[in-house]
Design a protein around this motif. Structure first.
Motif, mmCIF file in Angstrom:
data_model
loop_
_atom_site.group_PDB
_atom_site.id
_atom_site.type_symbol
_atom_site.label_atom_id
_atom_site.label_comp_id
_atom_site.label_asym_id
_atom_site.label_seq_id
_atom_site.Cartn_x
_atom_site.Cartn_y
_atom_site.Cartn_z
ATOM 1 N N THR A 884 0.849 -1.195 0.000
ATOM 2 C CA THR A 884 0.000 0.000 0.000
ATOM 3 C C THR A 884 0.880 1.239 0.000
ATOM 4 O O THR A 884 1.873 1.309 0.723
ATOM 5 C CB THR A 884 -0.921 0.015 1.233
ATOM 6 O OG1 THR A 884 -1.753 -1.150 1.219
ATOM 7 C CG2 THR A 884 -1.793 1.269 1.241
ATOM 8 N N ASN A 887 -0.930 8.051 -1.933
ATOM 9 C CA ASN A 887 -0.877 8.860 -3.150
ATOM 10 C C ASN A 887 -1.385 10.266 -2.833
ATOM 11 O O ASN A 887 -2.591 10.514 -2.768
ATOM 12 C CB ASN A 887 -1.724 8.216 -4.246
ATOM 13 C CG ASN A 887 -1.462 8.823 -5.610
ATOM 14 O OD1 ASN A 887 -0.960 9.943 -5.720
ATOM 15 N ND2 ASN A 887 -1.804 8.097 -6.651
ATOM 16 N N GLN A 938 -3.665 3.685 -1.513
ATOM 17 C CA GLN A 938 -4.028 2.864 -2.665
ATOM 18 C C GLN A 938 -3.228 1.569 -2.671
ATOM 19 O O GLN A 938 -2.072 1.533 -2.234
ATOM 20 C CB GLN A 938 -3.744 3.598 -3.979
ATOM 21 C CG GLN A 938 -4.823 4.568 -4.416
ATOM 22 C CD GLN A 938 -4.597 5.024 -5.849
ATOM 23 O OE1 GLN A 938 -3.470 5.276 -6.262
ATOM 24 N NE2 GLN A 938 -5.666 5.142 -6.612
ATOM 25 N N ASP A 981 -3.270 -0.944 -9.826
ATOM 26 C CA ASP A 981 -4.355 -0.016 -9.509
ATOM 27 C C ASP A 981 -3.821 1.321 -9.006
ATOM 28 O O ASP A 981 -4.604 2.264 -8.828
ATOM 29 C CB ASP A 981 -5.274 -0.625 -8.441
ATOM 30 C CG ASP A 981 -6.063 -1.818 -8.960
ATOM 31 O OD1 ASP A 981 -6.329 -1.865 -10.187
ATOM 32 O OD2 ASP A 981 -6.403 -2.705 -8.161
ATOM 33 N N TYR A 982 -2.519 1.394 -8.762
ATOM 34 C CA TYR A 982 -1.939 2.623 -8.221
ATOM 35 C C TYR A 982 -1.818 3.660 -9.328
ATOM 36 O O TYR A 982 -1.248 3.398 -10.388
ATOM 37 C CB TYR A 982 -0.570 2.348 -7.613
ATOM 38 C CG TYR A 982 0.000 3.526 -6.858
ATOM 39 C CD1 TYR A 982 -0.491 3.861 -5.604
ATOM 40 C CD2 TYR A 982 1.002 4.300 -7.412
ATOM 41 C CE1 TYR A 982 0.019 4.933 -4.899
ATOM 42 C CE2 TYR A 982 1.521 5.381 -6.720
ATOM 43 C CZ TYR A 982 1.027 5.693 -5.468
ATOM 44 O OH TYR A 982 1.537 6.775 -4.780
#
Length: 1008
Positions: A884, A887, A938, A981-982
């Protein structure tokens, strides 16, 4: 500021060109005596495949050569000679050359298929005899990666070794971590040792010069390096000259670099609507007229439909070049290896570039049968230029697409949309620059003495120096210059470091009754270094004419000067014993005395013990389990140390104070914030390692499984002191961290025929990091040690965590929205997770905040290598899972994440009355939505096609008329596809960091 011209180091510094010429003059100082006859031939394996790199030597002499890329060789011999052919993993073959001119030699797999020689602490061993955790990385696999960063070449190549991006810019380097993070305030980087010398950075070595690279992972392997080894050791051996005629090799590539991104920003139409929605929210849900929402410049864009694509203007296609030439030659007495490497990269951000020249000469001289001397010299020069990248990329993402880039005269418009908070990002591309010059010199001389049978002494003395110069300047037209009334600013910095090392190494090998093998190693070593740092920052420079050289005229100059000295003295010993290559036992220890510790604890001792059982060599295995070609069980236990990053931390600090005495300014010092600690000592990591090495079907399938448990105690942590003492902090040895993990390595030759080979490999690494103890206090008396919440350190959790509230949705129209003290929530605002709804609506900082680890759950790689006749193909897929990242671009106002309609940002599906399914809060123009920072975390897990290479080896019939021994043309792509997905350019970095490029190159390897 003008665009930077291409770097011309050689033209500017003529002395460097002279060094290059002198370097290559050394190459031709050897001569090869002509022989009476010439023998040619080809060496293949039992499948008929050519074997490159086979050693061919004349028995009873030092004359020899090696087979080329296609297994061919040529050697001059006297009549009636015997040629001996040897190759790692193959049985040795001897051939009588009498009346023979051309030979075809077949080498068969050795019954000891693991006889590959690898480097370990202060020596070498057969791979079959290694009983500690040592990972060997093949240089050929490393140089398939299209990068100048040797650290990046290691990504995914060894289990337990995590490589992460430090910076994506030209000439950048990566961060390497072995078996987890062990220190809070100490270093977590491994030490890198090249040819027995500790070097500053893994990129101090040209990847094409590497002959072998080993990574020491457990305490038994590391302990002989003692105080600096708790984060692992990377051992590099560079290439040496070979006996025989001179051989010239070239490896080079050229290509382009582009950017992949995993996010979208709002288009012109979408941003205009976002801004309308933000103003609507503050206007009771009623849209305002556009002329009340947009500035005149923005309104002009909205009406005309002409919008700005800032990323297209700020980024470009980069170009990279890397060329390396080496020459190897030697006689019976003297051998020389020399190389030169040239790198030139123009980055994806305009005006960012990097140029580097690296040179090396390795010389070996046999004086007598009992004395050999040698010298290794490497020189590196590099220069880089870079604008204010962080500010540029940040503004490229969050500057409004509404407005105009240029003024009517063609100059850059300072405020494209007429809004003070969103200046033109293109200005800093051309009006800022940081120029960096690096010089790195390494020289070591050594001598090897055979004192008696099995008894040798080696002396290795070295000097390593590093010089750095940086000049950074922001013109009066830069964004900071405009903010400072049209005046420039910048700094100039000089750093240098000189390090000396002297190693004395004794080896004694003894065999008793054939089956008892003893090896004793003793080491006495001293190192010392001196570091200096000077920086002068200047602000409000009135003229751009002289650039940073005009700092004398600056309104304010702030000089900073620093430096340190440090030294280390060490004694180390190792005793190794094996019985009949079945049962192995090793005990080792190292005592280190360091100047950086307190007066009461200068010395530390780091012992280790390990044992192994080579089950394969048991008779019952050979008779009853023939399918199992290798099985070795290993166990080790030991201690290694870690020291502070900087010296003098055991001492109290003092702070400068100025006084006026009789109208005259006088400087003095008062006690600073840190109290001295004469008991300061090493951080110590104690590790237990259990492993099994196995091979099946004559080692067609082989692998290793390892588990480890590491306790790092006496952590260097700053304690908070009572202010009544006059000091606020003290660095102490308190606290404990644990790392435990599982590592799996698999490799299989799935298909192996004359014309076709298919090899598959995989690695898996899982590490669990947790804090066992911090301050050792239980202030609340609950029987459990207290957490250090202010530092985000929690007992039982990893060192690096996030601690914040957790968003669980968006409040909807008609929903019962709780009353929170100091904050009024509306439909479209963020709903928080509540651990105990019965205790009221206010978020409870002790109960409702959630701890989230920054560490990955696991990482690994899958590799494929395929050969069909002259064609070869390889691919690496790398993955990091369960990690994780925070962001900032999802919630921070400066980075455009707060949906105020002032700055652009990462496109989100935000809530409106007409879009109640939006998963992002409702825009509002005055303030950030409450708790929007909870949306910043994220999932940064990713799967990446790390490297793909396709090559073609030209056949012998084509090369022979050209006088070439081998030639391979290849195409390589690196960092091609990343699934994550980041939302960033890289799942390992923020958007404002220099983007990690996608690189595609075409290259050529040639041997003469």
């Amino acid at each position: 500021m003008k665009q930077n011209k291409p770097v011309k180091m050689f033209c500017r510094e003529g002395k460097y060109l002279k060094l290059v010429l002198l370097l290559f003059m050394c190459i031709f100082s050897t001569t090869i005596n002509a022989q009476e006859s010439s023998i040619t031939g080809k060496v293949v394996d039992n499948a008929g495949l050519p074997l490159p790199g086979v050693n061919v030597h004349v028995k009873g002499s030092t004359k020899g050569t090696q087979t080329d890329f296609d297994g061919n060789f040529t050697i001059s011999t006297a009549p009636k000679s015997i040629l001996v052919f040897s190759f790692i993993g193959m049985d040795e073959v001897s051939v009588d050359t009498e009346n023979k001119k051309n030979l075809k030699v077949v080498l068969k797999p050795s019954s000891q298929a693991l006889d590959e020689i690898i480097v370990v602490g202060y020596g070498t061993k057969k791979k079959s005899d290694v009983i500690s955790s040592v990972a060997s990385v093949k240089p050929g696999d490393m140089t398939k990666v299209a990068t100048s960063d040797v650290g990046e070449m290691l990504r995914g190549k060894a289990a337990g070794v995590q490589v992460s991006l430090a910076d994506g810019g030209p000439g950048s380097s990566s961060s390497i971590q072995i078996r987890g993070k062990k220190s809070i305030n100490g270093s977590n980087e491994p030490i890198v040792i090249a040819d027995g010398i500790v070097i500053g950075n893994i990129n101090d070595i040209n990847a094409n010069d590497i002959a072998s690279l080993e990574i020491l992972k457990d305490a038994a392997a590391q302990s002989i390096y003692g105080a600096r080894a708790s984060n692992g050791v990377i051992l590099i051996t560079t290439k040496r000259g070979k006996t025989g005629k001179a051989k010239i090799s070239y490896n080079g590539f050229s290509g382009i670099q582009t950017i992949n991104r995993n996010f979208d920003v709002y288009s012109g139409e979408e941003f205009a609507q976002l801004k309308r929605e933000a103003y609507r929210t503050s206007n009771g849900g009623v849209y305002r007229p556009d002329d009340q929402v947009f500035t005149p410049l923005e309104l002009e864009s909205v009406k005309s439909g002409k919008y700005i694509d800032w990323e297209k203007l700020v980024l470009r296609t980069g170009v990279t070049n890397n060329h390396s030439v080496s020459i190897s030659s030697g006689t019976d007495k003297t051998s020389i290896f020399s190389s030169i490497n040239y790198i030139n990269t123009s980055g994806v951000v305009p005006n960012s570039d990097y140029e580097k020249v690296a040179m090396r000469v390795n010389v070996d001289q046999r004086i007598t049968d009992w004395l050999k001397v040698g010298m290794n010299v490497s020189l590196q020069f590099s220069e880089s230029n870079r604008p204010n990248v962080g500010n540029i990329l940040n503004n490229a993402i969050n500057t409004s697409p509404l407005g105009q880039v240029y003024n009517e005269d063609g100059s850059f418009r300072y405020l494209p949309g007429g809004i003070q908070e969103t200046p033109n990002p293109l200005i800093d591309v051309y009006e800022t620059n940081t120029n960096e010059l690096n010089r790195n010199d390494i020289m070591n001389v050594f001598l090897d003495i055979n004192l008696a049978k099995g008894f040798t002494y080696k002396m290795n003395a070295s000097r390593r120096s590093w010089n750095y110069k940086a000049m950074s300047f922001n013109t009066s037209k830069s964004l900071s210059g405009i903010a400072n009334s049209g005046q420039g600013s910048g700094y100039i910095r000089f750093q240098d470091n000189v390090e000396y090392q002297l190693s004395n190494i004794l080896h004694y090998n003894l065999n008793v009754a054939e089956k008892n093998h003893f090896n004793v190693t003793g080491v006495y070593e001293i190192t010392s270094s001196e570091y200096n740092d000077f920086r002068n920052s200047a602000s409000r420079i009135p003229s751009d004419i002289l650039g940073i050289y005009g700092l004398e005229s600056a309104f304010l100059n702030t000089p900073e000067i620093g430096g340190n000295e440090r030294s280390l003295i060490s004694f180390a010993g190792k005793l190794e014993y094996d019985f009949d290559n079945k049962y192995y036992f090793t005990v080792s220890g190292r005592a280190d005395g360091s100047s950086v510790f307190g007066a009461n604890n200068k010395w530390g001792f780091f012992p280790a013990v390990n044992a192994a059982w080579n089950v394969t060599n048991e008779e019952f295995m050979k008779e009853h389990v023939p399918v199992l070609s290798n099985l070795k069980l290993r166990a080790s236990y030991g201690k290694v140390g870690n020291q502070p990053k900087d010296p003098y931390q055991s001492m109290a600090t003092a702070t400068q104070r100025d006084y006026i005495i009789n109208g005259v300014k006088v400087s003095g010092y008062v006690p600073g914030s840190q109290l001295s600690n004469p008991d300061l000592r090493w951080e110590t990591s104690t590790q237990l390692n259990l492993a099994a090495d196995f091979g099946l079907f004559k080692n067609r399938l082989n692998g290793t499984v390892e588990v480890y448990n590491t306790d790092t105690s006496d952590l260097l942590i700053y304690e908070t002191l009572n202010a009544n003492t006059g000091y606020t902090t003290k660095l102490s040895n308190i606290g404990k961290v644990n790392n435990k993990g599982l590592e799996v390595t698999l490799n299989g030759d799935v298909i192996k025929t004359k014309d076709f080979r298919l090899n598959l490999g995989a690695t898996f690494t899982k590490n669990k990091n947790s804090i066992v103890s911090i301050y050792g206090k239980d202030a609340d008396g609950d029987g459990r040690e207290d957490d250090a919440v202010g530092n985000l350190w929690f007992i039982g959790k990893p060192i690096d965590v996030y601690y914040r509230y957790k968003a669980v949705g968006i409040y909807q129209e008609g929903e019962n929205i709780p009353l929170v003290t100091g904050t009024t929530l509306y439909p479209g605002d963020i709903k928080l997770w509540d651990a105990d709804p019965s205790n009221g609506a206010n978020p409870n900082p002790d109960q409702d905040r959630v701890i989230t680890s920054k560490m990955p759950d696991w990482f690994g790689t899958f590799s494929l290598a395929l050969e069909y006749k002259q064609f070869d193909f390889s691919a690496d897929i790398y993955t990091v899972q369960g990690v994780t990242r925070d962001n900032l671009f999802l919630y921070d106002y400066v980075r455009g994440g707060s949906l105020r309609g002032v700055k652009n940002g990462i496109k989100q599906d935000y809530w409106t009355p007409e879009n109640p399914g939006g998963n992002w809060p409702r825009p509002r123009d005055g303030n950030d939505p409450p708790y929007i920072n909870t949306l910043g975390l994220q999932d940064a897990s990713y799967i990446r096609l790390q490297n793909v290479s396709v090559g073609f080896k030209f056949p012998e019939s084509t090369l022979k008329p050209l006088g070439l021994s081998n030639m391979r043309l290849y195409v390589t792509g690196s960092n091609l596809v990343t699934l994550t997905d980041y939302q960033s350019y890289s799942p390992e970095k923020e958007i404002s960091d220099y983007p990690e490029p996608v690189t595609c190159v075409i290259g050529l390897q040639v041997g003469f």
